[in-house]
Design a protein around this motif. Sequence first.
Motif, PDB file in Angstrom:
ATOM      1  N   SER A  81       0.834  -1.205   0.000  1.00 44.29           N
ATOM      2  CA  SER A  81       0.000   0.000   0.000  1.00 44.29           C
ATOM      3  C   SER A  81       0.867   1.252   0.000  1.00 44.29           C
ATOM      4  O   SER A  81       0.581   2.225  -0.709  1.00 44.29           O
ATOM      5  CB  SER A  81      -0.924   0.013   1.228  1.00 44.29           C
ATOM      6  OG  SER A  81      -1.805  -1.086   1.212  1.00 44.29           O
ATOM      7  N   HIS A  82       1.937   1.204   0.797  1.00 48.31           N
ATOM      8  CA  HIS A  82       2.846   2.347   0.838  1.00 48.31           C
ATOM      9  C   HIS A  82       3.531   2.539  -0.509  1.00 48.31           C
ATOM     10  O   HIS A  82       3.685   3.668  -0.988  1.00 48.31           O
ATOM     11  CB  HIS A  82       3.895   2.131   1.935  1.00 48.31           C
ATOM     12  CG  HIS A  82       4.775   3.319   2.159  1.00 48.31           C
ATOM     13  ND1 HIS A  82       6.141   3.285   1.955  1.00 48.31           N
ATOM     14  CD2 HIS A  82       4.483   4.586   2.552  1.00 48.31           C
ATOM     15  CE1 HIS A  82       6.649   4.466   2.227  1.00 48.31           C
ATOM     16  NE2 HIS A  82       5.672   5.275   2.586  1.00 48.31           N
ATOM     17  N   GLY A  83       3.908   1.445  -1.142  1.00 50.38           N
ATOM     18  CA  GLY A  83       4.543   1.539  -2.460  1.00 50.38           C
ATOM     19  C   GLY A  83       3.611   2.082  -3.527  1.00 50.38           C
ATOM     20  O   GLY A  83       4.055   2.694  -4.503  1.00 50.38           O
ATOM     21  N   SER A  84       2.313   1.884  -3.343  1.00 52.34           N
ATOM     22  CA  SER A  84       1.344   2.386  -4.329  1.00 52.34           C
ATOM     23  C   SER A  84       1.192   3.897  -4.252  1.00 52.34           C
ATOM     24  O   SER A  84       0.614   4.520  -5.149  1.00 52.34           O
ATOM     25  CB  SER A  84      -0.024   1.730  -4.106  1.00 52.34           C
ATOM     26  OG  SER A  84      -0.668   2.279  -2.971  1.00 52.34           O
ATOM     27  N   MET A  85       1.707   4.507  -3.182  1.00 46.28           N
ATOM     28  CA  MET A  85       1.537   5.943  -2.978  1.00 46.28           C
ATOM     29  C   MET A  85       2.662   6.772  -3.596  1.00 46.28           C
ATOM     30  O   MET A  85       2.722   7.984  -3.399  1.00 46.28           O
ATOM     31  CB  MET A  85       1.422   6.235  -1.484  1.00 46.28           C
ATOM     32  CG  MET A  85       0.172   5.638  -0.852  1.00 46.28           C
ATOM     33  SD  MET A  85       0.151   5.707   0.957  1.00 46.28           S
ATOM     34  CE  MET A  85       0.091   7.472   1.240  1.00 46.28           C
ATOM     35  N   VAL A  86       3.539   6.126  -4.348  1.00 47.20           N
ATOM     36  CA  VAL A  86       4.583   6.871  -5.055  1.00 47.20           C
ATOM     37  C   VAL A  86       3.914   7.823  -6.048  1.00 47.20           C
ATOM     38  O   VAL A  86       3.122   7.408  -6.879  1.00 47.20           O
ATOM     39  CB  VAL A  86       5.537   5.920  -5.810  1.00 47.20           C
ATOM     40  CG1 VAL A  86       6.516   6.718  -6.677  1.00 47.20           C
ATOM     41  CG2 VAL A  86       6.295   5.036  -4.836  1.00 47.20           C
ATOM     42  N   GLY A  87       4.223   9.117  -5.937  1.00 43.82           N
ATOM     43  CA  GLY A  87       3.642  10.118  -6.835  1.00 43.82           C
ATOM     44  C   GLY A  87       2.234  10.543  -6.470  1.00 43.82           C
ATOM     45  O   GLY A  87       1.609  11.312  -7.197  1.00 43.82           O
ATOM     46  N   ALA A  88       1.725  10.068  -5.339  1.00 45.63           N
ATOM     47  CA  ALA A  88       0.357  10.409  -4.941  1.00 45.63           C
ATOM     48  C   ALA A  88       0.304  11.794  -4.307  1.00 45.63           C
ATOM     49  O   ALA A  88       1.157  12.159  -3.494  1.00 45.63           O
ATOM     50  CB  ALA A  88      -0.182   9.369  -3.957  1.00 45.63           C
ATOM     51  N   GLY A  89      -0.719  12.553  -4.675  1.00 44.52           N
ATOM     52  CA  GLY A  89      -0.954  13.849  -4.050  1.00 44.52           C
ATOM     53  C   GLY A  89      -1.764  13.671  -2.778  1.00 44.52           C
ATOM     54  O   GLY A  89      -2.149  12.555  -2.421  1.00 44.52           O
ATOM     55  N   PRO A  90      -2.062  14.758  -2.080  1.00 43.90           N
ATOM     56  CA  PRO A  90      -2.806  14.680  -0.811  1.00 43.90           C
ATOM     57  C   PRO A  90      -4.157  13.980  -0.927  1.00 43.90           C
ATOM     58  O   PRO A  90      -4.534  13.217  -0.031  1.00 43.90           O
ATOM     59  CB  PRO A  90      -2.984  16.152  -0.422  1.00 43.90           C
ATOM     60  CG  PRO A  90      -1.858  16.861  -1.094  1.00 43.90           C
ATOM     61  CD  PRO A  90      -1.647  16.144  -2.381  1.00 43.90           C
ATOM     62  N   THR A  91      -4.880  14.209  -2.021  1.00 45.77           N
ATOM     63  CA  THR A  91      -6.219  13.630  -2.157  1.00 45.77           C
ATOM     64  C   THR A  91      -6.158  12.119  -2.333  1.00 45.77           C
ATOM     65  O   THR A  91      -6.871  11.367  -1.654  1.00 45.77           O
ATOM     66  CB  THR A  91      -6.959  14.254  -3.352  1.00 45.77           C
ATOM     67  OG1 THR A  91      -7.000  15.684  -3.185  1.00 45.77           O
ATOM     68  CG2 THR A  91      -8.384  13.733  -3.449  1.00 45.77           C
ATOM     69  N   LEU A  92      -5.298  11.648  -3.229  1.00 41.08           N
ATOM     70  CA  LEU A  92      -5.153  10.206  -3.436  1.00 41.08           C
ATOM     71  C   LEU A  92      -4.595   9.544  -2.183  1.00 41.08           C
ATOM     72  O   LEU A  92      -5.060   8.471  -1.779  1.00 41.08           O
ATOM     73  CB  LEU A  92      -4.241   9.932  -4.633  1.00 41.08           C
ATOM     74  CG  LEU A  92      -3.935   8.456  -4.926  1.00 41.08           C
ATOM     75  CD1 LEU A  92      -5.217   7.669  -5.163  1.00 41.08           C
ATOM     76  CD2 LEU A  92      -2.993   8.323  -6.130  1.00 41.08           C
TER      77      LEU A  92
END
Length: 357
Positions: free
Chosen positions: A89-100
Amino acid sequence: MGRAEKEQLNRTLNQHLNTVHEIFEVLDQNPPSTLEKVSWEEVVQMGNQVSKQATIVGMIWSGERVEARVLEENMTAYFNMLQGFLLLSHGSMVGAGPTLSSCVHASVKQVVDSSFKLMKESISLYGAVNKDWKLSIPQLAGAVWEACSALKKTPATNVTAIGRAMTQVAVTMKDVLREMKELKPATDPTEDETEAEIEPRDDETSSDSDLGNDLSPEEIKVAELAIAAVSETLVVIKELIRTITSLLKRESPNDSSLVDSLEKLLKMCQGIGEQIDELGACLYPPQEVPTIKAVLEKMSSLTDDMKAELQSLQENLEAFCQACDCLKSSLRQLESALDCPTIIGLETRVQKIDLNN
């Protein structure tokens, strides 16, 4: 069912809970963009494995007697799977902005919280008397299944997450619009007296139902123009969502500028939504003319800001620009109506009465 075994199970449980909690806190920090992004599909698949572990917990408690060794092995397997789920789950947040990031965090938290409750109950049942696990365990396992299943509905991209957030703003606007349309002009006092004679009403109920039913002709005109402005605002939001959705193919974990622009557009959209809420509240008599004017000014400014920000991302904005022009026209018409001499706020009326006296 020895006391020592129960204490050992609780110690092991607390160790696992602390470890998972520490890993979960890492989700508050986005991973560096240099890391390889994990697809959300991989997270969903790992969630399915967590769901299967919850099923195993239910199967363990389907019998009459549960051994401490079986519980401890199951606990270890469950939490190992949960840790793997968190890391993906943490790896999926690469490049994620605050909303995502917020969407991912909320979905993952549901899985973690429901898992904690299931495992705590599983261990607490060991050696317990007069506790019916046939009721509690299936219910808690079901909560884990639901949380894991909900992962499929979690947005996987910044564009999707921000688009959904904008859609929620539009939904709230529609609620305000519906309330605006329920505003009614004042009725003839003689008609009210006749109605009261025929059917007496409770004073409290009457005051609640009459709220917004006594607008003057001038106030009704303002309300009608406000309704038109909110309707045009919904068109603008619709075109905004359609336009940013077309940017989905351009999204990349390494393109932070696109995400920043999308987040700015969302804040502007939410800002307009807040002004719509304020506008709706100001339409009830006595209408607050100065506040309405301030709202219109902010809406016009935010519309210009959205247009400028979107133009930096997309060239073909004919439909969006047309919607913005229609909204600005509606705002000007409403402002003109407010400048009409007959549209006077209650405070101004009271001041004039005091001066005359």
